[in-house]
Design a protein around this motif. Structure first.
Motif, mmCIF file in Angstrom:
data_model
loop_
_atom_site.group_PDB
_atom_site.id
_atom_site.type_symbol
_atom_site.label_atom_id
_atom_site.label_comp_id
_atom_site.label_asym_id
_atom_site.label_seq_id
_atom_site.Cartn_x
_atom_site.Cartn_y
_atom_site.Cartn_z
ATOM 1 N N LEU A 138 100.478 43.852 27.310
ATOM 2 C CA LEU A 138 101.505 45.203 26.839
ATOM 3 C C LEU A 138 101.463 45.753 25.559
ATOM 4 C CD1 LEU A 138 105.280 43.802 27.359
ATOM 5 C CD2 LEU A 138 104.118 46.082 28.344
ATOM 6 N N THR A 139 101.181 47.209 25.582
ATOM 7 C CA THR A 139 100.618 47.595 24.297
ATOM 8 C C THR A 139 101.734 48.881 23.790
ATOM 9 O OG1 THR A 139 99.175 49.294 25.526
ATOM 10 C CG2 THR A 139 98.179 47.344 24.779
ATOM 11 N N ARG A 140 101.659 48.957 22.840
ATOM 12 C CA ARG A 140 102.647 50.055 21.946
ATOM 13 C C ARG A 140 103.910 49.517 22.063
ATOM 14 N NH1 ARG A 140 100.212 55.788 22.236
ATOM 15 N NH2 ARG A 140 101.310 55.691 20.276
ATOM 16 N N TYR A 141 104.118 48.176 21.778
ATOM 17 C CA TYR A 141 105.596 47.488 21.636
ATOM 18 C C TYR A 141 106.318 47.838 20.728
ATOM 19 C CZ TYR A 141 108.861 44.458 23.860
ATOM 20 O OH TYR A 141 109.904 43.724 24.218
ATOM 21 N N SER A 142 107.243 48.156 20.815
ATOM 22 C CA SER A 142 108.261 48.281 19.476
ATOM 23 C C SER A 142 109.679 47.542 19.702
ATOM 24 C CB SER A 142 108.468 49.590 19.330
ATOM 25 O OG SER A 142 109.563 49.930 18.448
ATOM 26 N N PRO A 143 109.630 46.681 19.029
ATOM 27 C CA PRO A 143 111.079 45.738 19.558
ATOM 28 C C PRO A 143 112.227 46.571 18.814
ATOM 29 C CG PRO A 143 109.294 44.392 17.951
ATOM 30 C CD PRO A 143 108.749 45.656 18.262
ATOM 31 N N GLN A 144 112.192 47.474 18.028
ATOM 32 C CA GLN A 144 113.131 48.181 17.524
ATOM 33 C C GLN A 144 113.518 48.938 18.935
ATOM 34 O OE1 GLN A 144 110.516 47.750 15.790
ATOM 35 N NE2 GLN A 144 110.656 47.740 13.713
ATOM 36 N N ARG A 145 112.747 49.687 19.348
ATOM 37 C CA ARG A 145 113.254 50.854 20.621
ATOM 38 C C ARG A 145 113.512 49.833 21.608
ATOM 39 N NH1 ARG A 145 109.242 55.454 21.571
ATOM 40 N NH2 ARG A 145 110.995 55.742 22.541
ATOM 41 N N VAL A 146 112.981 48.669 21.857
ATOM 42 C CA VAL A 146 113.701 47.660 22.824
ATOM 43 C C VAL A 146 115.153 47.593 22.524
ATOM 44 C CG1 VAL A 146 113.667 45.305 23.870
ATOM 45 C CG2 VAL A 146 111.450 46.710 23.373
ATOM 46 N N LYS A 147 115.435 47.260 21.310
ATOM 47 C CA LYS A 147 116.805 46.902 21.054
ATOM 48 C C LYS A 147 117.735 48.114 21.236
ATOM 49 C CE LYS A 147 119.034 43.777 17.833
ATOM 50 N NZ LYS A 147 119.150 43.561 16.099
ATOM 51 N N LEU A 148 117.306 49.305 21.027
ATOM 52 C CA LEU A 148 117.962 50.637 21.246
ATOM 53 C C LEU A 148 117.990 50.891 22.741
ATOM 54 C CD1 LEU A 148 116.646 52.501 18.179
ATOM 55 C CD2 LEU A 148 118.764 51.720 18.381
ATOM 56 N N GLY A 149 117.469 50.169 23.507
ATOM 57 C CA GLY A 149 117.547 50.372 24.922
ATOM 58 C C GLY A 149 116.484 51.398 25.441
ATOM 59 N N GLU A 150 115.697 51.835 24.491
ATOM 60 C CA GLU A 150 114.609 52.794 24.721
ATOM 61 C C GLU A 150 113.315 52.495 25.497
ATOM 62 O OE1 GLU A 150 115.884 55.368 20.734
ATOM 63 O OE2 GLU A 150 113.842 54.771 20.899
ATOM 64 N N MET A 151 113.192 51.343 25.441
ATOM 65 C CA MET A 151 112.043 50.948 26.185
ATOM 66 C C MET A 151 112.199 49.561 26.994
ATOM 67 S SD MET A 151 109.068 50.644 23.509
ATOM 68 C CE MET A 151 107.829 52.195 23.252
ATOM 69 N N LEU A 152 111.327 49.024 27.978
ATOM 70 C CA LEU A 152 111.579 47.932 28.563
ATOM 71 C C LEU A 152 111.315 46.715 27.568
ATOM 72 C CD1 LEU A 152 109.905 48.733 31.889
ATOM 73 C CD2 LEU A 152 112.505 48.766 31.407
ATOM 74 N N SER A 153 111.988 45.622 27.822
ATOM 75 C CA SER A 153 111.622 44.287 26.983
ATOM 76 C C SER A 153 110.186 43.670 27.706
ATOM 77 C CB SER A 153 112.760 43.495 26.873
ATOM 78 O OG SER A 153 112.875 42.879 28.391
ATOM 79 N N VAL A 154 109.817 42.543 26.867
ATOM 80 C CA VAL A 154 108.900 41.901 27.485
ATOM 81 C C VAL A 154 109.101 41.010 28.795
ATOM 82 C CG1 VAL A 154 107.172 39.822 27.232
ATOM 83 C CG2 VAL A 154 107.746 41.497 25.339
ATOM 84 N N GLU A 155 110.266 40.552 28.793
ATOM 85 C CA GLU A 155 110.988 39.974 29.944
ATOM 86 C C GLU A 155 111.184 41.005 31.193
ATOM 87 O OE1 GLU A 155 112.563 39.925 27.007
ATOM 88 O OE2 GLU A 155 111.562 38.022 26.405
ATOM 89 N N ASP A 156 111.566 42.153 30.802
ATOM 90 C CA ASP A 156 111.849 43.001 32.056
ATOM 91 C C ASP A 156 110.482 43.589 32.571
ATOM 92 O OD1 ASP A 156 114.541 43.577 31.177
ATOM 93 O OD2 ASP A 156 114.045 45.524 29.884
ATOM 94 N N VAL A 157 109.326 43.632 31.690
ATOM 95 C CA VAL A 157 108.160 43.896 32.288
ATOM 96 C C VAL A 157 107.451 42.749 33.256
ATOM 97 C CG1 VAL A 157 105.878 44.580 31.958
ATOM 98 C CG2 VAL A 157 107.519 45.522 30.524
ATOM 99 N N GLN A 158 107.744 41.659 32.588
ATOM 100 C CA GLN A 158 107.335 40.381 33.508
ATOM 101 C C GLN A 158 107.960 40.169 34.835
ATOM 102 O OE1 GLN A 158 106.921 37.509 30.015
ATOM 103 N NE2 GLN A 158 105.231 36.829 31.136
#
Ligand SMILES: Nc1ncnc2c1ncn2[C@@H]1O[C@H](COP(=O)(O)OP(=O)(O)OP(=O)(O)O)[C@@H](O)[C@H]1O
Ligand SMILES: [Mg+2]
Length: 269
Positions: free
Chosen positions: A179-199
């Motif tokens: 997983l690249t270009r991961y941003s925990p902040q944006r995951v928290k804001l709901g703008e990105m999928l989390s590691v768990e979502d992708v897995q």
């Protein structure tokens, strides 16, 4: 015999070339003789990121067409003698790569190298197909967003059915998720999928999570694989990836949002 690693993705622009440069340098840093091959005919990005673009004389297509020997085309990295780069050609002819030609070059590289890292172009056309066809391992580079995950899923289907290993009925290509270009902040804001979502969607072994980082652009602007920037988050994350790939147990980092210390909480924004 070399182990052939393809760095692939469905969607373009997700970080394959950045990753190919980092993991080939990382393997070389660990003492493995490594060749990194640019399959992105026409674009030639890898030699820029590796900082050797002015040293390109012959390229992959010249070797396939027997206009140059492999030795003439391989560029030895100035920072690490274990690492060699086989640049792509700038020809517009996307059919310049042939299956027989690629196989011959990979066989010859196999005689002297421990690892061959293949930087795949995006998509599912000829270059991408040939980059993965002979692979033993696949690093599936994915960004934490729906379109990238969906295209990675498609790529998994191809890896399982259209490779030499699949055709010969051998053990399948070993697939790893990066997983690249991961941003925990944006995951928290709901703008990105989390590691768990992708897995959950891809169900792949997680090789690593590379954070979104300014260090990547700085490194590519200076022609340095980011893994050499040991102080950077992305550089450290790529080094963890190498250690995990080589069998060490290394906990994942850069997945949680960084907690601010007392000072940051009192005075930070
Ligand atoms: N971890 C990261 N943090 C910030 N930017 C990144 C990161 N990884 C890659 N990038 C940026 O994303 C862009 C695309 O990266 P790269 O060229 O490695 O992708 P690619 O998958 O090889 O693209 P293509 O499909 O066109 O070959 C580049 O501008 C690169 O600097
Ligand atoms: Mg690329």
């Amino acid at each position: 015999m070399a182990r052939i690693i393809v760095v692939t993705s469905g969607k373009g622009g997700v970080g394959k070339t950045t990753t190919s440069a980092a993991i080939s340098m990382g393997l070389a840093l660990q003492g493995h003789r490594t060749a990194v091959v640019d399959f992105d005919i026409g674009l030639r990005n890898l030699d820029l990121i590796m900082g050797c673009e002015r040293r390109v004389v012959y390229d992959f297509v010249n070797v396939i067409n027997q206009e140059a020997t492999l030795n003439q085309a391989l560029i030895r990295d100035k920072r690490n003698e274990n690492l060699h780069i086989l640049p792509a050609s700038q020809t517009r002819d996307k059919d310049a790569l042939t299956k027989e030609g690629v196989e011959r070059v990979l066989n010859e590289l196999s005689e002297t190298f421990d690892y061959i890292v293949c930087d795949s172009p995006a998509g599912i056309e000829r270059g991408a197909h040939l980059a993965m066809y002979f692979a033993d391992d696949a690093v599936v580079v994915t960004n934490p967003e729906v379109s990238s995950v969906r295209d990675s899923d498609r790529m998994l289907g191809l890896l399982a059915s259209k490779s030499r290993r699949a055709e010969l009925g051998q053990d399948p290509i070993k697939e790893y998720l990066l997983l690249t270009r991961y941003s925990p902040q944006r995951v928290k804001l709901g703008e990105m999928l989390s590691v768990e979502d992708v897995q959950e969607i891809l169900a792949l072994h997680l090789l690593g999570v590379i954070p979104e980082s300014k260090a990547v652009l700085n490194a590519s602007n200076s022609g340095t694989p980011v893994i050499l920037d040991e102080k950077s988050d992305a550089g450290q994350a790529y080094m963890d990836v190498i250690r995990r790939y080589l069998g060490e147990h290394v906990p994942h980092r850069f997945i949680e949002q960084e907690r601010k210390g007392l000072f940051g909480r009192l005075f930070g924004s």
